[in-house]
Write a protein that holds these residues in place. Structure first.
Motif, PDB file in Angstrom:
ATOM      1  N   HIS A   1       0.805  -1.218   0.000  1.00  0.00           N
ATOM      2  CA  HIS A   1       0.000   0.000   0.000  1.00  0.00           C
ATOM      3  C   HIS A   1       0.838   1.268   0.000  1.00  0.00           C
ATOM      4  N   SER A   2       2.111   1.169   0.441  1.00  0.00           N
ATOM      5  CA  SER A   2       2.951   2.354   0.497  1.00  0.00           C
ATOM      6  C   SER A   2       3.618   2.657  -0.833  1.00  0.00           C
ATOM      7  N   GLN A   3       3.598   1.706  -1.754  1.00  0.00           N
ATOM      8  CA  GLN A   3       4.226   1.914  -3.053  1.00  0.00           C
ATOM      9  C   GLN A   3       3.232   2.518  -4.042  1.00  0.00           C
ATOM     10  N   GLN A   4       3.585   3.654  -4.598  1.00  0.00           N
ATOM     11  CA  GLN A   4       2.734   4.294  -5.588  1.00  0.00           C
ATOM     12  C   GLN A   4       3.105   3.789  -6.977  1.00  0.00           C
ATOM     13  N   GLU A   5       2.116   3.318  -7.685  1.00  0.00           N
ATOM     14  CA  GLU A   5       2.364   2.844  -9.047  1.00  0.00           C
ATOM     15  C   GLU A   5       2.483   4.040  -9.985  1.00  0.00           C
ATOM     16  N   ILE A   6       3.553   4.085 -10.746  1.00  0.00           N
ATOM     17  CA  ILE A   6       3.812   5.210 -11.638  1.00  0.00           C
ATOM     18  C   ILE A   6       2.974   5.078 -12.895  1.00  0.00           C
ATOM     19  N   GLU A   7       2.116   6.060 -13.126  1.00  0.00           N
ATOM     20  CA  GLU A   7       1.215   6.008 -14.274  1.00  0.00           C
ATOM     21  C   GLU A   7       1.959   6.292 -15.581  1.00  0.00           C
TER      22      GLU A   7
ATOM     23  N   TYR B   1       4.811   5.734 -16.810  1.00  0.00           N
ATOM     24  CA  TYR B   1       6.080   5.030 -16.651  1.00  0.00           C
ATOM     25  C   TYR B   1       6.920   5.021 -17.923  1.00  0.00           C
ATOM     26  N   CYS B   2       6.312   5.279 -19.073  1.00  0.00           N
ATOM     27  CA  CYS B   2       7.071   5.242 -20.331  1.00  0.00           C
ATOM     28  C   CYS B   2       8.206   6.263 -20.307  1.00  0.00           C
ATOM     29  N   GLU B   3       7.909   7.483 -19.876  1.00  0.00           N
ATOM     30  CA  GLU B   3       8.958   8.496 -19.792  1.00  0.00           C
ATOM     31  C   GLU B   3       9.890   8.209 -18.622  1.00  0.00           C
ATOM     32  N   PHE B   4       9.333   7.679 -17.535  1.00  0.00           N
ATOM     33  CA  PHE B   4      10.132   7.392 -16.350  1.00  0.00           C
ATOM     34  C   PHE B   4      11.234   6.377 -16.647  1.00  0.00           C
ATOM     35  N   VAL B   5      10.958   5.392 -17.493  1.00  0.00           N
ATOM     36  CA  VAL B   5      11.956   4.359 -17.790  1.00  0.00           C
ATOM     37  C   VAL B   5      12.742   4.653 -19.065  1.00  0.00           C
ATOM     38  N   SER B   6      12.564   5.838 -19.616  1.00  0.00           N
ATOM     39  CA  SER B   6      13.292   6.171 -20.846  1.00  0.00           C
ATOM     40  C   SER B   6      14.771   6.441 -20.574  1.00  0.00           C
ATOM     41  N   GLU B   7      15.121   6.735 -19.312  1.00  0.00           N
ATOM     42  CA  GLU B   7      16.513   6.933 -18.896  1.00  0.00           C
ATOM     43  C   GLU B   7      16.730   6.180 -17.588  1.00  0.00           C
ATOM     44  N   THR B   8      17.831   5.442 -17.489  1.00  0.00           N
ATOM     45  CA  THR B   8      18.090   4.704 -16.246  1.00  0.00           C
ATOM     46  C   THR B   8      18.393   5.638 -15.087  1.00  0.00           C
ATOM     47  N   LEU B   9      18.704   6.895 -15.392  1.00  0.00           N
ATOM     48  CA  LEU B   9      18.985   7.871 -14.338  1.00  0.00           C
ATOM     49  C   LEU B   9      17.752   8.182 -13.498  1.00  0.00           C
TER      50      LEU B   9
ATOM     51  N   SER C   1      10.811  13.813  -3.037  1.00  0.00           N
ATOM     52  CA  SER C   1       9.993  12.821  -3.737  1.00  0.00           C
ATOM     53  C   SER C   1       8.532  12.994  -3.328  1.00  0.00           C
ATOM     54  N   VAL C   2       7.634  12.923  -4.267  1.00  0.00           N
ATOM     55  CA  VAL C   2       6.202  12.992  -3.942  1.00  0.00           C
ATOM     56  C   VAL C   2       5.741  11.682  -3.302  1.00  0.00           C
ATOM     57  N   PRO C   3       5.953  10.508  -3.950  1.00  0.00           N
ATOM     58  CA  PRO C   3       5.621   9.258  -3.261  1.00  0.00           C
ATOM     59  C   PRO C   3       6.778   8.814  -2.382  1.00  0.00           C
ATOM     60  N   LYS C   4       6.470   8.216  -1.214  1.00  0.00           N
ATOM     61  CA  LYS C   4       7.524   7.699  -0.343  1.00  0.00           C
ATOM     62  C   LYS C   4       8.227   6.531  -1.006  1.00  0.00           C
ATOM     63  N   SER C   5       7.448   5.710  -1.692  1.00  0.00           N
ATOM     64  CA  SER C   5       7.999   4.550  -2.386  1.00  0.00           C
ATOM     65  C   SER C   5       7.248   4.386  -3.705  1.00  0.00           C
ATOM     66  N   PHE C   6       7.892   3.816  -4.690  1.00  0.00           N
ATOM     67  CA  PHE C   6       7.255   3.728  -6.004  1.00  0.00           C
ATOM     68  C   PHE C   6       7.487   2.361  -6.628  1.00  0.00           C
ATOM     69  N   LYS C   7       6.677   2.051  -7.624  1.00  0.00           N
ATOM     70  CA  LYS C   7       6.874   0.829  -8.408  1.00  0.00           C
ATOM     71  C   LYS C   7       6.392   1.076  -9.825  1.00  0.00           C
ATOM     72  N   VAL C   8       6.993   0.370 -10.742  1.00  0.00           N
ATOM     73  CA  VAL C   8       6.609   0.441 -12.154  1.00  0.00           C
ATOM     74  C   VAL C   8       5.670  -0.732 -12.437  1.00  0.00           C
ATOM     75  N   PRO C   9       4.559  -0.504 -13.137  1.00  0.00           N
ATOM     76  CA  PRO C   9       3.626  -1.599 -13.423  1.00  0.00           C
ATOM     77  C   PRO C   9       4.310  -2.750 -14.160  1.00  0.00           C
TER      78      PRO C   9
END
Length: 284
Positions: free
Chosen positions: A110-116, A118-126, A180-188
């Motif tokens: 419940h603490s992990q926010q799913e990144i909507e 995500y396409c841009e988020f994973v476009s760079e490993t940085l 960071s806006v979410p405390k923890s995150f995850k990619v779908p």
């Protein structure tokens, strides 16, 4: 409007199955124990009914069969496996320990926010690395302070921060530091997604380049296993449990005396399926 029972809201496997049966009975005209027994590949309706009503306990084989037929994936599968153990626990100590594991699993999920986006988020490993750094309390979060931690220039970090801000993952505070806006995150989980595949390709190239790091900062391991499709699915489920355990165990708020480590797992077929030799019995 009837709501389908949510497994993650139950502390009894039998109560969940009983409510799931009632839900389907009220929403599907032809649903019955006979039909459900066929769907779940049980030998007869009586056997299934005894499990649902709690008159018969779940064995390891029966639990595995239910998890497969009810298509539990990810955290639901982990929760179901723990719930089965919880219902079978004979001592208060064992039940309490499993209860804590169930609560920790829910808390982590419940603490992990799913990144909507995500396409841009994973476009760079940085971006994922920078997003992770923003969650630590003891790190100064200006481009100038973050840059040396990630071996980048302040200009590169500032550009990346603006991307994270655009996709609503980071924000700049009045003191010019970022958070960071979410405390923890995850990619779908999107198996086969082109953007994720490209991200993993970039990440693996970085892992190859990490060969030059000192031995206490990198490890490489290769493992070859004989798996059928069911084994493959079970391996992946077990690894996901391991991943969740590691996240819970090493989830800290301070980076002092720590470095970020990234783990990449790739598993793929390196041979064709084996066939029987002439004269050997055909497997069933």
């Amino acid at each position: 409007m009837l709501k389908k029972p949510n497994l993650l809201e139950y502390l009894s496997v039998h109560h969940y199955l009983n409510d799931l049966y009632k839900y389907r009975k009220q929403t599907e005209v032809s649903f019955s124990y006979d039909l459900w027994a066929q769907e779940l590949d049980f030998k007869n309706r009586s056997f299934l009914r005894q499990i649902v009503t709690g008159r018969r306990g779940l064995t390891s084989d029966t639990a595995r069969q239910l998890a497969l037929r009810l298509n539990f994936q990810g955290v639901e599968r982990q929760y179901f496996d723990l719930l089965v153990q919880y219902s079978r626990a004979r001592s208060i100590e064992r039940q309490s320990a499993l209860g804590r594991e169930l609560m920790n699993l829910l808390k982590s999920e419940h603490s992990q926010q799913e990144i909507e986006d995500y396409c841009e988020f994973v476009s760079e490993t940085l971006y994922p690395k920078l997003q992770t750094l923003l969650s630590f309390k003891d790190v100064r979060k200006t481009p100038e302070d973050l840059a040396p931690l990630l071996r980048k220039s302040p200009e590169e970090i500032n550009k990346a921060l603006r991307v994270l801000e655009k996709i609503k993952l980071a924000t700049q505070e009045p003191n010019q530091e970022w958070k960071s806006v979410p405390k923890s995150f995850k990619v779908p989980e999107a198996i086969g997604d082109r953007n994720l595949l490209e991200y993993h390709a970039l990440s693996l190239r970085e892992a190859i380049e990490a060969r030059s790091l000192p031995k206490d900062q990198r490890r490489y391991l290769s493992l070859i296993l004989p798996l059928n499709q069911q084994d493959f699915a079970e391996f992946w489920e077990e690894f996901n449990k391991f991943k969740k355990d590691m996240i819970r165990k090493f989830d800290v708020e301070d980076l002092r005396n720590r470095q970020l480590f990234q783990m990449n797992l790739n598993i793929y077929a390196v041979s064709e399926e084996g066939t029987c030799r002439d004269g050997d019995p055909t497997p069933t």
